[in-house]
Design a protein around this motif. Structure first.
Motif, mmCIF file in Angstrom:
data_model
loop_
_atom_site.group_PDB
_atom_site.id
_atom_site.type_symbol
_atom_site.label_atom_id
_atom_site.label_comp_id
_atom_site.label_asym_id
_atom_site.label_seq_id
_atom_site.Cartn_x
_atom_site.Cartn_y
_atom_site.Cartn_z
ATOM 1 N N ILE A 48 0.822 -1.215 0.000
ATOM 2 C CA ILE A 48 0.000 0.000 0.000
ATOM 3 C C ILE A 48 0.855 1.264 0.000
ATOM 4 O O ILE A 48 2.050 1.238 0.300
ATOM 5 C CB ILE A 48 -0.976 0.007 1.195
ATOM 6 C CG1 ILE A 48 -0.227 -0.066 2.542
ATOM 7 C CG2 ILE A 48 -1.923 -1.186 1.116
ATOM 8 C CD1 ILE A 48 0.001 1.240 3.179
ATOM 9 N N GLU A 49 0.176 2.349 -0.362
ATOM 10 C CA GLU A 49 0.737 3.693 -0.263
ATOM 11 C C GLU A 49 -0.227 4.514 0.590
ATOM 12 O O GLU A 49 -1.231 5.007 0.090
ATOM 13 C CB GLU A 49 0.918 4.310 -1.649
ATOM 14 C CG GLU A 49 1.944 3.587 -2.506
ATOM 15 C CD GLU A 49 2.087 4.166 -3.890
ATOM 16 O OE1 GLU A 49 1.331 5.120 -4.206
ATOM 17 O OE2 GLU A 49 2.938 3.689 -4.652
ATOM 18 N N PRO A 50 0.043 4.630 1.883
ATOM 19 C CA PRO A 50 -0.903 5.297 2.786
ATOM 20 C C PRO A 50 -0.726 6.810 2.784
ATOM 21 O O PRO A 50 0.359 7.323 2.501
ATOM 22 C CB PRO A 50 -0.533 4.715 4.153
ATOM 23 C CG PRO A 50 0.946 4.480 4.043
ATOM 24 C CD PRO A 50 1.205 4.098 2.602
ATOM 25 N N ASP A 71 11.286 -2.113 1.388
ATOM 26 C CA ASP A 71 10.022 -2.592 0.831
ATOM 27 C C ASP A 71 8.827 -1.716 1.176
ATOM 28 O O ASP A 71 8.849 -0.955 2.155
ATOM 29 C CB ASP A 71 9.735 -4.013 1.338
ATOM 30 C CG ASP A 71 10.827 -4.994 0.951
ATOM 31 O OD1 ASP A 71 11.396 -4.825 -0.141
ATOM 32 O OD2 ASP A 71 11.097 -5.913 1.746
ATOM 33 N N HIS A 72 7.777 -1.885 0.377
ATOM 34 C CA HIS A 72 6.498 -1.250 0.650
ATOM 35 C C HIS A 72 5.920 -1.760 1.982
ATOM 36 O O HIS A 72 6.150 -2.924 2.357
ATOM 37 C CB HIS A 72 5.485 -1.573 -0.445
ATOM 38 C CG HIS A 72 5.512 -0.637 -1.606
ATOM 39 N ND1 HIS A 72 6.450 -0.712 -2.606
ATOM 40 C CD2 HIS A 72 4.711 0.415 -1.931
ATOM 41 C CE1 HIS A 72 6.228 0.228 -3.504
ATOM 42 N NE2 HIS A 72 5.186 0.932 -3.120
ATOM 43 N N PRO A 73 5.136 -0.937 2.651
ATOM 44 C CA PRO A 73 4.339 -1.437 3.774
ATOM 45 C C PRO A 73 3.076 -2.088 3.238
ATOM 46 O O PRO A 73 2.797 -2.038 2.035
ATOM 47 C CB PRO A 73 4.016 -0.155 4.552
ATOM 48 C CG PRO A 73 3.924 0.889 3.487
ATOM 49 C CD PRO A 73 4.951 0.519 2.451
ATOM 50 N N CYS A 98 -8.081 8.732 6.733
ATOM 51 C CA CYS A 98 -7.058 8.867 5.698
ATOM 52 C C CYS A 98 -7.418 8.015 4.491
ATOM 53 O O CYS A 98 -8.407 7.286 4.494
ATOM 54 C CB CYS A 98 -5.690 8.456 6.240
ATOM 55 S SG CYS A 98 -5.521 6.672 6.538
ATOM 56 N N GLY A 99 -6.599 8.131 3.470
ATOM 57 C CA GLY A 99 -6.727 7.286 2.302
ATOM 58 C C GLY A 99 -5.615 6.258 2.269
ATOM 59 O O GLY A 99 -4.512 6.512 2.744
ATOM 60 N N ILE A 100 -5.918 5.087 1.733
ATOM 61 C CA ILE A 100 -4.908 4.036 1.580
ATOM 62 C C ILE A 100 -5.062 3.457 0.182
ATOM 63 O O ILE A 100 -6.091 2.869 -0.151
ATOM 64 C CB ILE A 100 -5.074 2.923 2.632
ATOM 65 C CG1 ILE A 100 -4.888 3.483 4.046
ATOM 66 C CG2 ILE A 100 -4.076 1.798 2.382
ATOM 67 C CD1 ILE A 100 -5.127 2.451 5.147
ATOM 68 N N THR A 101 -4.040 3.624 -0.627
ATOM 69 C CA THR A 101 -4.066 3.141 -1.998
ATOM 70 C C THR A 101 -3.287 1.831 -2.096
ATOM 71 O O THR A 101 -2.161 1.739 -1.605
ATOM 72 C CB THR A 101 -3.440 4.169 -2.952
ATOM 73 O OG1 THR A 101 -4.162 5.406 -2.846
ATOM 74 C CG2 THR A 101 -3.491 3.677 -4.393
ATOM 75 N N VAL A 102 -3.898 0.835 -2.710
ATOM 76 C CA VAL A 102 -3.204 -0.433 -2.938
ATOM 77 C C VAL A 102 -2.366 -0.295 -4.202
ATOM 78 O O VAL A 102 -2.888 -0.039 -5.292
ATOM 79 C CB VAL A 102 -4.196 -1.597 -3.071
ATOM 80 C CG1 VAL A 102 -3.465 -2.895 -3.432
ATOM 81 C CG2 VAL A 102 -4.969 -1.785 -1.760
ATOM 82 N N ARG A 152 -10.029 9.242 -0.647
ATOM 83 C CA ARG A 152 -9.029 9.948 0.153
ATOM 84 C C ARG A 152 -7.608 9.640 -0.310
ATOM 85 O O ARG A 152 -6.694 10.425 -0.050
ATOM 86 C CB ARG A 152 -9.192 9.570 1.627
ATOM 87 C CG ARG A 152 -10.357 10.273 2.315
ATOM 88 C CD ARG A 152 -10.614 9.680 3.675
ATOM 89 N NE ARG A 152 -11.431 10.564 4.504
ATOM 90 C CZ ARG A 152 -12.062 10.186 5.604
ATOM 91 N NH1 ARG A 152 -11.966 8.926 6.017
ATOM 92 N NH2 ARG A 152 -12.766 11.048 6.323
ATOM 93 N N GLY A 153 -7.430 8.514 -0.979
ATOM 94 C CA GLY A 153 -6.098 8.145 -1.431
ATOM 95 C C GLY A 153 -5.776 8.582 -2.845
ATOM 96 O O GLY A 153 -4.630 8.487 -3.275
ATOM 97 N N LEU A 154 -6.778 9.080 -3.580
ATOM 98 C CA LEU A 154 -6.556 9.468 -4.973
ATOM 99 C C LEU A 154 -5.793 10.782 -5.072
ATOM 100 O O LEU A 154 -6.112 11.750 -4.385
ATOM 101 C CB LEU A 154 -7.893 9.604 -5.704
ATOM 102 C CG LEU A 154 -8.600 8.304 -6.087
ATOM 103 C CD1 LEU A 154 -9.989 8.595 -6.624
ATOM 104 C CD2 LEU A 154 -7.786 7.536 -7.125
ATOM 105 N N ASN A 155 -4.825 10.793 -5.949
ATOM 106 C CA ASN A 155 -4.072 12.019 -6.230
ATOM 107 C C ASN A 155 -4.608 12.652 -7.512
ATOM 108 O O ASN A 155 -3.843 13.032 -8.410
ATOM 109 C CB ASN A 155 -2.581 11.709 -6.359
ATOM 110 C CG ASN A 155 -1.741 12.968 -6.436
ATOM 111 O OD1 ASN A 155 -2.151 14.034 -5.971
ATOM 112 N ND2 ASN A 155 -0.578 12.865 -7.042
ATOM 113 N N HIS A 156 -5.934 12.717 -7.606
ATOM 114 C CA HIS A 156 -6.602 13.275 -8.774
ATOM 115 C C HIS A 156 -7.901 13.913 -8.290
ATOM 116 O O HIS A 156 -8.801 13.214 -7.829
ATOM 117 C CB HIS A 156 -6.878 12.177 -9.805
ATOM 118 C CG HIS A 156 -7.291 12.688 -11.149
ATOM 119 N ND1 HIS A 156 -8.507 13.295 -11.372
ATOM 120 C CD2 HIS A 156 -6.638 12.697 -12.340
ATOM 121 C CE1 HIS A 156 -8.606 13.641 -12.646
ATOM 122 N NE2 HIS A 156 -7.474 13.293 -13.254
ATOM 123 N N ILE A 157 -7.986 15.226 -8.391
ATOM 124 C CA ILE A 157 -9.090 15.959 -7.786
ATOM 125 C C ILE A 157 -10.437 15.523 -8.352
ATOM 126 O O ILE A 157 -11.386 15.263 -7.607
ATOM 127 C CB ILE A 157 -8.894 17.474 -7.983
ATOM 128 C CG1 ILE A 157 -7.612 17.930 -7.298
ATOM 129 C CG2 ILE A 157 -10.088 18.248 -7.434
ATOM 130 C CD1 ILE A 157 -7.205 19.340 -7.645
#
Length: 290
Positions: free
Chosen positions: A37-39, A66-68, A100-104, A154-159
């Protein structure tokens, strides 16, 4: 976590092998399924586990290499797809409780919980461990989807796509348009926060009186469709600026919709109701006695 001298370990990123020192269970071979993930929230630097719906889920810490993420050593009767679904739902609950957002980013696994290598070394927010004294799990299918949409938005980097995902929460909570419009008209004046007030002022300054309709037509529909007017143009910075300013409105309405429709409280709502005090007693008494 404490070191060999009994002193608290610092909150700092460790090497890959350190997680096995604190959690030898992660060295047990089996059928491991992992979500990298990318939290957007702080993530632990030490491994921890919890029971979630009768299964042991592991928090895989962020390491230097490594990634978390999260992992499960699935039993033979559980399919990989079922294990991934369980991990996704856990992440949605975790994201809601941590606001928060959490992106897989990747899926991985194998005979050991192997994670994908990092492509960046900085920019992470750290913590020692999560507080799993109480972990919620909604039983309603729509509530589970709502939490998943919130985690994604919440995890999207796109408005624009974040705006659309938040709006999907509103449609899920209130499928009937008339009911949704009535609810929005009651909730919008009650929203708080400096970014919310700035958005409402901007809309009022533009001479727009029906805020809900404006958000629907110039936001939701203008993003989702390309056949009508208005349309959100990715090449027009004015559209991006407007959506950025108005995003807090639909975000906070989505939060309120989950609270009002599904009865899932935010941490701030639990604080206002002093439910955090009950959680403290749960930690003292223990799960068995409770």
């Amino acid at each position: 976590m404490r070191d060999e001298n009994g002193k608290p370990r610092p909150v700092e990123i460790q090497g890959r092998e350190a997680k096995y020192d604190q959690a030898p269970d992660l060295l047990q071979r089996g059928h491991w399924v992992c979500l990298n993930i990318e939290p957007s929230c702080s993530w632990p630097v030490w491994p921890q586990s919890l029971d979630f719906l009768g299964h042991k889920i592991w928090i895989i810490p962020l390491t230097l290499e490594d990634h978390p993420g999260v992992a499960i050593r699935r039993p033979p009767e559980m399919k990989t797809e079922e294990a991934e679904r369980l991990l996704y739902r856990f992440l949605s609950v975790l994201a809601w409780q941590n606001n928060c957002g959490i992106t897989v980013a990747y899926r991985s696994g194998g005979s050991l919980p192997s994670m994908v290598g990092l492509n960046k070394k900085y920019g992470f927010s750290l913590r020692k461990l999560f507080d799993f004294t109480e972990i919620l799990y909604p039983q309603d299918d729509d509530a589970l989807i709502a939490l998943a949409l919130m985690r994604e938005a919440r995890g999207l980097n796109h408005i624009a796509y974040a705006f659309l995902s938040f709006w999907r929460v509103l449609e899920l909570a209130f499928p009937e348009a008339r009911e949704r419009v009535t609810w929005m008209s009651k909730v919008l004046p009650k929203l708080s926060g400096s970014d919310v007030q700035a958005a409402l002022k901007s809309i009022a300054d533009a001479g727009i009186q029906d805020v809900g309709r404006h958000l629907y037509e110039s936001g939701r529909c203008a993003i989702a469709h390309a056949t009508g007017k208005p349309i959100v143009n990715p090449d027009d910075p004015r559209d991006a600026e407007r959506l950025f300013l108005e995003l807090p409105l639909v975000r906070e309405m989505a939060v309120r919709a989950i609270e009002d429709r599904f009865g899932i409280l935010t941490q701030s709502a639990e604080f206002d109701l002093h439910l955090y005090e009950l959680r403290g007693w749960k930690r003292v008494l223990g799960r068995g006695l409770i």
